[in-house]
Motif scaffolding. Structure first.
Motif, PDB file in Angstrom:
ATOM      1  N   GLY A 104       9.270  21.739  -4.605  1.00  0.00           N
ATOM      2  CA  GLY A 104       9.223  21.986  -6.041  1.00  0.00           C
ATOM      3  C   GLY A 104       9.296  23.465  -6.355  1.00  0.00           C
ATOM      4  N   ALA A 107      12.743  24.727  -5.672  1.00  0.00           N
ATOM      5  CA  ALA A 107      13.709  24.344  -6.700  1.00  0.00           C
ATOM      6  C   ALA A 107      13.590  25.274  -7.906  1.00  0.00           C
ATOM      7  N   GLN A 304      12.701  19.249   4.770  1.00  0.00           N
ATOM      8  CA  GLN A 304      12.288  19.665   3.438  1.00  0.00           C
ATOM      9  C   GLN A 304      12.384  18.513   2.451  1.00  0.00           C
ATOM     10  N   GLY A 305      12.852  17.389   2.929  1.00  0.00           N
ATOM     11  CA  GLY A 305      13.051  16.278   2.009  1.00  0.00           C
ATOM     12  C   GLY A 305      11.798  15.464   1.811  1.00  0.00           C
ATOM     13  N   GLY A 307       9.790  14.972  -0.466  1.00  0.00           N
ATOM     14  CA  GLY A 307       9.535  15.131  -1.898  1.00  0.00           C
ATOM     15  C   GLY A 307       8.120  14.864  -2.305  1.00  0.00           C
ATOM     16  N   ALA A 308       7.534  13.827  -1.765  1.00  0.00           N
ATOM     17  CA  ALA A 308       6.207  13.490  -2.247  1.00  0.00           C
ATOM     18  C   ALA A 308       5.238  13.403  -1.086  1.00  0.00           C
ATOM     19  N   ARG A 413       8.689   4.079   0.546  1.00  0.00           N
ATOM     20  CA  ARG A 413       8.891   5.470   0.902  1.00  0.00           C
ATOM     21  C   ARG A 413       8.678   5.732   2.382  1.00  0.00           C
ATOM     22  N   ARG A 434      14.932   9.664   5.605  1.00  0.00           N
ATOM     23  CA  ARG A 434      14.918   8.474   4.757  1.00  0.00           C
ATOM     24  C   ARG A 434      16.336   8.055   4.467  1.00  0.00           C
TER      25      ARG A 434
END
Lengths: 560, 334
Positions: A104, A107, A304-305, A307-308, A413, A434
């Motif tokens: 985050g 980005a 780095q993927g 996300g959560a 996930r 993923r």
């Protein structure tokens, strides 16, 4: 790099200099190096135009970096106090420990970089192996320098006066770009397997800045050569086949022996064959380095993927838990009701102590911040025995299981990784991902046969699990095998191999990893169930393992 | 503030461009998903499109870009009482944005310093009547995704938290982009995007050179470059405006309805959303081309982008979904 270390040092300086000339066009520098005197010396030698350097650590909260409200100050003064973010300061942004940047944050930084008012950035990346700064940022920075291996005694001062940089900046607008240069750079990028269109744009800016530095009015071949060395070399994912494998010391195997001096004479007056540029890149790339790079690029993406689900106890997202005392900031949300509730009992006492104040008297110890519970991502590591005769079928079914797990993993996930062991070692065939697309590509060709180095497989799995835990994922293991360990890590012989395997099984048990052992023998084996016992794993005989059965049992055993 | 790169100067990527134009004609199509490699001009295209669109009239200072004074919610203190023209809003939703920033929350500063219960609008309010752009949408937090889906479907943002009870309009075109190598998107979210396109960096050398050439020209002298492309950008804008006006009068014949239905049945796409989107997109395409009614050509040209992401994923089918759509299209729309 084939480039000797002093050359890396010089290249790094040149990169800094070019950034100083055209900060907006070049974005900045991705500096891979551990914290060490060489790195400090390198940063200290940056041109004055890049100063001051504003350090941004990954631990700073978003308010400090991007600006926001200073709640404590607002409260004290009874009016709104804003604080400015570090990124709006003039100078160069120095992002320390860039490999730890959250997606985050990365980005938002990259959005900032896309605006015209951003200063240049230097990413200090201390990543080891496949850890690296987020691609979304490095992709936007023109240069990458790896100081690893540069010795302190090789350092040299590079003298350039501040006026030189200032002059070059003024000169920048006058530099024109011949159309042939654009064509040559673009073609060279394509031939080096660089898909992104940002690379040629950045290379063009680098060439232009270098021309300005030399007070040239047009971009020349020399500028282009330098630009591709600095911008393309670390991005290349292939070297054109027609030139054969890169050879470190010989001349580039090319039809023209004098490639460095004269461009091929076509009808245009200014013409740079892209072949020359490709050669320039080839010259700075060592043997095999290229593939290391592209592999790193591949494994970097999923790293780095995530996300959560980085933290299990989050103070920003997820399901709410009871509030706890703390300081509100952008990373922690104030729970107003809990705060008021905490302050209420003290009001009479405080008012007595401060009779001149009216209204509610809050102290910072009253603050309560919200706590949320966040589910962390699961990583299922398939550890597959690729030894012996049945290897091919087992691998194929494991591959099918990976894809099935991924295909219905959206809702839960799940990430999936696959380690195969055979012969004398283990290999991570699929880094945690993923992505079905990536899984398919990585698992396209699976090797099989050879001995059973069970310990090596378990060790690789434990390593991967530990890395995944570091990234906030919850790893789980699924071991698919039919045999006994017969190749150990240290001593030869079956017993040693078995002992090694049991040691790592115990380690996995100590890490408290949920695990599942799938025995694919026609008749279940006792020593495998014993091993499962040591691992603290569920043991499951699965004589006719097919993809569906594997993914179903993984689902049942690990997802509870 | 630097001007956006002109839309018409974007080389190639015709599918992405036409998907964006279609949603500009009919926002009801419901958003575009752009999947592809880095550095293929995804974000450039979104910003360029917004710069190309005609300005929208809003109440000055309105947090939700209200079109008329009656639409201004009573919590909005910043809104003035005159109507002004502003560029079409494009709001970035960064990864890692908190729920508060997205939906809006109690204004803590006000609560503490003035003791008032005030609402601080979030990104959804600001995106109203414009575009909400999410880069790397496939890496977005699950609960933010759920929230977006809900709002995008209802066109209304409902806030029930911290003693606030507020609802406001949030109609926006969702534009998401991402790189499939880094993770997939849940089918529920995929389905909510009206159109989906895949972009690749251009494979043709001449095309690539053209990209860099234009980019270099833009970087060196933005004003001259914008001037050069203004005419073409205006042409596209006028076509979009004309198409918007023509949209209600586009005739939908039964044959076209039947084609859409047959195509969706054959593909086995879940739910009716595929058919409806296909029809809407085809209608917008017809309007853009100035045709009086929807023909098979229109359906053909939008079918892949309207349907390819709604197919059930078949892990064993190596050919992409778009290939499946075109294969079937050849069979059905003979």
């Amino acid at each position: 790099m084939k480039q000797s270390r002093p050359e890396t040092w010089v290249a790094g300086h040149l990169a800094l200099l070019l950034i100083a000339v055209d900060p907006a066009g070049l974005g900045g520098l991705h500096l891979r190096a551990r914290a060490c005197p060489v790195r400090d010396a390198f940063l200290n030698s940056a041109p004055d135009a890049l100063l001051p350097m504003v350090r941004i650590a990954p631990t700073l909260d978003d308010d400090a970096v991007f600006g926001g409200t200073d709640i404590a100050e607002s409260l004290r003064h009874g009016r709104l106090v804003r604080k400015q973010g570090l990124i709006s300061r003039a100078g160069t942004l120095l992002l320390t420990m860039a490999e730890r940047l959250r997606p985050g944050r990365a980005a938002r930084l990259s959005q900032h970089l896309d605006t015209a008012e951003s200063g240049p950035m230097i990413l200090l990346d201390e990543g080891i192996d496949d850890e690296a700064a987020p691609r979304v940022l490095t992709e936007r920075l023109a240069f990458m320098i790896d100081l690893d291996g540069v010795r302190a005694f090789e350092l040299s001062e590079l003298a350039l006066s501040p006026e030189d940089v200032a002059d070059a900046r003024a000169h920048l607008d006058r530099v024109t770009i011949p159309d042939a240069a654009i064509a040559a750079l673009t073609v060279a990028a394509a031939r080096l397997g660089i898909g992104s269109m940002r690379a040629p744009v950045l290379a063009l800016a680098a060439a232009r800045a270098n021309a300005a530095l030399h007070r040239r009015n047009t971009v020349t071949e020399e500028d282009l050569n330098l630009a591709v060395e600095l911008v393309f070399a670390h991005r290349a994912t292939q070297l054109p086949e027609d030139a054969g494998p890169p050879s470190p010391d010989t001349e580039p195997p090319d039809t023209e022996p004098d490639t460095e001096t004269e461009p091929e004479g076509k009808d245009q007056s200014f013409d740079i064959p892209d072949e020359l540029l490709v050669d320039a890149v080839r010259a700075v790339l060592p043997d095999g380095a290229l593939f290391a790079l592209s592999d790193a690029a591949k494994s970097r993406a999923p790293a780095q993927g995530t996300g959560a689900g980085r933290r299990r106890r989050s103070n920003r997202r997820g399901r709410p838990l009871p509030a706890k005392p703390g300081k509100p900031g952008s990373d922690a949300r104030l729970d107003l009701f809990a705060t008021l509730r905490a302050a209420a009992p003290w009001q009479q006492m405080r008012r007595a102590a401060q009779p001149d104040r009216t209204g509610l008297i809050l102290k910072s110890s009253d603050f309560r911040v919200k706590v949320y519970e966040e589910r962390s991502d699961r990583l299922i590591i398939f550890v597959v025995d690729a030894s012996g005769s049945a290897a091919v079928t087992r691998l194929a079914e494991a591959k099918g299981a990976v894809e099935t797990v991924l295909a219905d993993a959206y809702a839960s996930r799940d990430h999936v990784a696959l380690i195969a062991f055979r012969g004398d070692g283990a290999e991570a065939l699929l880094p945690p991902t993923r992505s079905l697309v990536q899984a398919k590509r990585a698992l396209g060709a699976l090797p099989g046969g050879g001995g059973t180095p069970l310990a090596a497989g378990l060790r690789a799995a434990a390593d991967m699990a530990r890395r995944a835990q570091g990234q906030g994922m919850s790893p789980a293991l699924a071991l698919l095998t039919d045999g006994r360990a017969n190749i150990g890590l240290t001593a030869p012989g079956r017993e040693a191999a078995q002992a090694d395997a049991e040691r790592y099984a115990a380690l996995i048990a100590a890490m408290r990893l949920p695990a599942l052992v799938l025995d694919t023998n026609r008749r279940p084996k006792d020593d495998l169930s014993a091993l499962a016992g040591i691992m603290g794993a569920t043991y499951l005989p699965l004589p006719r393992a097919d993809a569906q059965a594997i993914s179903r049992s993984v689902h049942d055993a690990l997802r509870k | 503030m630097k001007h956006a790169f002109p839309f018409s100067a974007i080389v190639g990527q015709s599918e992405m461009k036409s998907a964006m134009i279609l949603t500009a004609i009919d926002p009801g199509i419901g958003g575009v998903l752009v999947f592809g490699d880095r550095g293929t001009g995804k974000s450039t295209a979104v910003r360029a499109l917004a710069a190309l669109l005609p300005p929208v009239s809003v109440v000055r200072g309105s947090a939700t870009n209200a079109a008329a004074l009656d639409d201004v919610p009573d919590w909005d203190r910043g809104a003035g009482d005159e109507i002004v023209d502003v560029p079409t809003p494009v709001i970035d939703l960064p990864l890692g944005a908190t729920e508060d920033r997205v939906v809006g929350a109690l204004d803590i500063e006000r609560a503490i310093t003035h003791g008032e219960k005030a609402f601080e609008p979030g990104l959804l309010a600001r995106a109203n009547r414009g575009y909400l752009y999410i880069d790397e949408v496939n890496l977005l937090e699950d609960h933010i995704v759920d929230l977006l889906l809900d709002v995008a479907a209802s066109g209304e943002n409902v806030i029930e938290r911290e003693g606030l009870s507020i609802r406001h309009d949030a109609r926006f075109v969702l534009v998401g982009s991402g790189n499939p190598e880094e993770g997939e998107l849940r089918p529920q979210l995929l389905d909510r995007f009206g159109l989906s396109v895949e972009v690749r960096s251009p494979q043709d050398v001449e095309e690539r050179i053209d990209v860099i050439r234009r980019r270099a020209a833009y970087d060196v002298n933005p004003e001259a470059f914008l001037q050069k492309w203004r005419g073409e950008d205006l042409n596209i804008r006028n076509s979009i405006l004309a198409a918007r006006a023509a949209l209600p009068n586009i005739e939908t014949k039964d044959a076209a309805l039947r084609d859409c239905a047959e195509l969706c049945l054959a593909l086995g796409s879940d739910g009716l959303r595929g058919e409806l989107t296909l029809l809407r997109a085809a209608r917008a395409q017809a309007a853009y081309e100035g045709a009086p009614s929807i023909t098979r050509t229109h359906i053909r040209s939008v079918a892949a982008m309207a349907l390819s992401h709604r197919l059930r994923r078949d892990p064993l089918d190596e050919a992409g979904s778009s290939a499946r759509v075109s294969r079937l299209m050849a069979d059905i729309l003979v």
